[in-house]
Scaffold this motif. Sequence first.
Motif: not given
Length: 231
Positions: A78-79, A160-161, A213-217, A219-221
């Motif tokens: 989630r980080a 992937r995102w 940042g959007i891709a990571r968000f 991925a962990v949302r």
Amino acid sequence: MNTIARADSAERSEIIQQANSLWRRAGVRGADRRMLLSELKTELRGVDPDGHGMQAAPDPVSERMLRERALERGMCGRALRLELAIPAAVLGLVAGLITPSLVLWLVLSLVLSPLSAIQMGQYARPVNVSSGILGYLCALLFVWRFLHNYGDPRATSTVRWLAALLPVGAALSVGAVVLITRTTNFFTSLTAYLVGVAVVIGVVAVGIGLTVGIARFLAVRTPNRTEPNLI
């Protein structure tokens, strides 16, 4: 008796440190990690009531228990870890963009002639295309490698995102750069030119950072228990 108490305290501290490291590598956010550590400290205070020493580090079963404790509560992966993902994407993009030009220059100057290396204009289009493709692939590879090496369980889903969003982010960044260069005259002086270069670099960096940042968000949302645990 005091010696045993001091030894137990030191061993408990080592277990806490290793649990913190394990949960950090699992991508547990800071607030969640502090809560898990507080619970673990409370449990360790009640361990071994007969005064015998504790193990200095968790054994494999204990490590599995700690991983499952965070995983079952949806805390793993989630980080955001943007401090890893954004520099990785920038390094990969830069490496991919400059590599074809350097390779072409070396081939023309060493194999053909120095004059051919100077006259590279005819190769501009294929070099630009190959640079863009390689920069895209290197950015994805670097982000995955950085996160994977750190043991992040969302490395694959992040890439992937990012694979889907990076072309959009790059197109928007290029569009912003074109708009700025066409509406602003950066060639009035050397200072204005340097300011223009800094603005262009800043726009590209912000575009890449927002895209990652959007891709990571994304991925962990939500909790994801299907991705392999890499810690």
